[in-house]
Design an enzyme around this catalytic site. Structure first.
Site, mmCIF file in Angstrom:
data_model
loop_
_atom_site.group_PDB
_atom_site.id
_atom_site.type_symbol
_atom_site.label_atom_id
_atom_site.label_comp_id
_atom_site.label_asym_id
_atom_site.label_seq_id
_atom_site.Cartn_x
_atom_site.Cartn_y
_atom_site.Cartn_z
ATOM 1 N N THR A 1 24.234 37.066 34.585
ATOM 2 C CA THR A 1 25.286 37.108 35.578
ATOM 3 C C THR A 1 25.396 38.500 36.090
ATOM 4 O O THR A 1 26.136 39.325 35.627
ATOM 5 C CB THR A 1 26.642 36.520 35.188
ATOM 6 O OG1 THR A 1 27.436 36.433 36.349
ATOM 7 C CG2 THR A 1 27.486 37.288 34.268
ATOM 8 N N GLU B 1 28.777 43.557 27.486
ATOM 9 C CA GLU B 1 30.075 43.200 26.900
ATOM 10 C C GLU B 1 30.099 43.534 25.411
ATOM 11 O O GLU B 1 29.310 43.005 24.624
ATOM 12 C CB GLU B 1 30.356 41.717 27.125
ATOM 13 C CG GLU B 1 30.654 41.403 28.581
ATOM 14 C CD GLU B 1 30.789 39.915 28.857
ATOM 15 O OE1 GLU B 1 31.278 39.577 29.950
ATOM 16 O OE2 GLU B 1 30.411 39.093 27.997
ATOM 17 N N THR C 1 33.390 42.227 37.307
ATOM 18 C CA THR C 1 34.197 41.241 36.559
ATOM 19 C C THR C 1 34.581 41.863 35.218
ATOM 20 O O THR C 1 35.564 42.579 35.131
ATOM 21 C CB THR C 1 33.439 39.908 36.382
ATOM 22 O OG1 THR C 1 32.134 40.167 35.850
ATOM 23 C CG2 THR C 1 33.314 39.180 37.714
ATOM 24 N N LYS D 1 26.524 44.637 39.564
ATOM 25 C CA LYS D 1 27.514 44.292 38.555
ATOM 26 C C LYS D 1 26.818 43.466 37.506
ATOM 27 O O LYS D 1 25.850 42.751 37.772
ATOM 28 C CB LYS D 1 28.705 43.546 39.167
ATOM 29 C CG LYS D 1 28.411 42.171 39.749
ATOM 30 C CD LYS D 1 28.319 41.008 38.806
ATOM 31 C CE LYS D 1 29.525 40.882 37.905
ATOM 32 N NZ LYS D 1 29.348 39.709 36.966
ATOM 33 N N ASN E 1 34.589 37.320 25.393
ATOM 34 C CA ASN E 1 34.249 36.009 25.921
ATOM 35 C C ASN E 1 35.207 34.921 25.461
ATOM 36 O O ASN E 1 35.383 33.911 26.142
ATOM 37 C CB ASN E 1 32.799 35.674 25.554
ATOM 38 C CG ASN E 1 31.836 36.416 26.445
ATOM 39 O OD1 ASN E 1 31.599 36.003 27.567
ATOM 40 N ND2 ASN E 1 31.318 37.530 25.949
#
Length: 387
Positions: free
Chosen positions: A177, A260, A144, A166, A382
């Protein structure tokens, strides 16, 4: 070919245009009768594919894993569960197995419905594309916000363990996640995979954090084709346990490095705690502190924030034990605090990695955690996630 490196596995990754113009449907399948297990997110808001796949694993041994990225199929009600079931049924009919032998996983935006026409067409294309060379495409299809695929391999005497994962944001125990599929040809009987998988997950995927957020969809799935022509002994079991642990640890480390907006990976080591449980609570509290993580982004060894976090680590309804007069702390091997006394030094934390060692001086408990810094880009990524 990591996820297909072990004997007896094929995989594929195709573009179904579920949300973006990228590969977004992956399948991993054992061509020999397989045994398997999974460890799931502890979030109470379980995504539909988690609910369905947990039910499937209670009824049958898993033979295939189907993953879609882009849409999580979480918080989607009865229709979401029906869609997860339909995905498993469609894949099973094409693979010639029972629907209960299919594990379905999804990752992406929460609350959005799956475009079932595109997903089912993608499953058909993925089945037609299954190949021993398809591991790289499968690893790409499950991503993602990741910036690159995450794969690894470990081998023992006569057997192989391979994996793909992932994960970049919403990374925090218990799971986060992140999705991982691990395959092996090491011979395992039914009910054995979970005994090997759970401790491997506890010391890897459950000991990392990027942002303290536990997702609705997380899963680590282990499949064994049992095709390795070896005689099992206690020594080979230990070798397999070590290889499985190495694969899980490497994938977990890759997830943190690709967090991230991450510019730095920090290893938090806590020793001298009253118990291992208290050490883990303190390590997790430090690893998830926004103040510690933003200081790391600024390459600032602001060690007072580490002490603040350590002293407020929740444990068993209270706080873990910390005596400030006994605490020693170092950054990258440079002591900044020795038994409660500041050392008036400024350690070098300018690089892309940082090791923080905290000795509480209370007992033999110890634990470790991996975390990343918290940057401007984390907020940007985000804020723009659904754009």
């Amino acid at each position: 070919m990591t996820v297909t490196a072990a004997a007896g596995f094929v995989a594929s990754g195709v573009q179904a245009r579920i949300r973006k113009d990228k590969r977004d449907v992956a399948i991993v399948r054992s061509v020999a009768p397989a045994t398997g297990a999974a460890v799931w997110t502890q979030n109470r808001v379980l995504a539909a594919p988690v609910v369905v796949s947990k039910r499937h694993l209670e009824a049958a041994e898993p033979q295939a894993v189907v993953v879609n990225s882009g849409i999580a199929n979480a918080a989607t009600g009865a229709q979401g569960e029906a869609d997860a079931i339909a995905t498993a049924e469609h894949a099973a009919s094409l693979l010639g197995i029972a629907p209960e032998q299919v594990v379905v996983l999804s990752t992406g935006v929460i609350g959005a419905p799956l475009p079932m026409d595109r997903l089912l067409a993608g499953v058909g294309s993925a089945v037609a594309s299954l190949s021993p060379d398809g591991g790289a495409d499968a690893a790409e299809a499950i991503l993602t916000t990741d910036t690159h695929a995450k794969t690894t391999i470990a081998s023992g005497d006569g057997f192989t363990v391979g994996g793909m994962a992932k994960g970049s944001g919403m990374i925090h125990p218990n799971l986060a996640t992140m999705l991982a599929v691990v395959t092996t040809d090491y011979p395992l009987a039914p009910d054995e995979p979970i005994a090997f998988l759970r401790p491997a997950v506890d010391t890897s995927f459950n000991s990392i954090t990027v942002d303290g957020e536990c997702s609705t969809n997380d899963a680590v799935v282990l499949l064994s084709s049992s095709l390795a022509a070896i005689e099992r002994t206690p020594a080979t079991d230990e070798s397999f346990r070590a290889a499985l642990g190495a694969v899980c640890s490497d994938l977990a480390q890759q997830i943190v490095r690709d967090g991230e907006g991450a510019t730095l990976v920090a290893e938090i080591n806590v020793s001298g705690a009253a118990s291992n449980g208290e050490a883990r609570a303190i390590a997790q509290r430090i690893a998830t502190s926004p103040l510690v993580k933003t200081a790391l982004f600024g390459r600032d060894a602001n060690w007072g924030r580490v002490l603040m976090a350590a002293g407020s680590a929740p444990h068993n309804g209270g706080y873990a034990n910390v005596d400030p007069e006994l605490v020693s702390l170092s950054y990258n091997g440079t002591p900044v605090l020795v038994k409660g006394s500041p050392q008036n030094v400024e350690p070098d934390v300018a690089g892309a990695t940082c090791t923080i060692d905290l000795d509480l001086g209370l007992g033999d408990g110890s634990a470790g955690y991996l975390t990343s810094d918290l940057s401007y880009d984390y907020v940007r990524i985000n804020a723009e996630y659904r754009s």
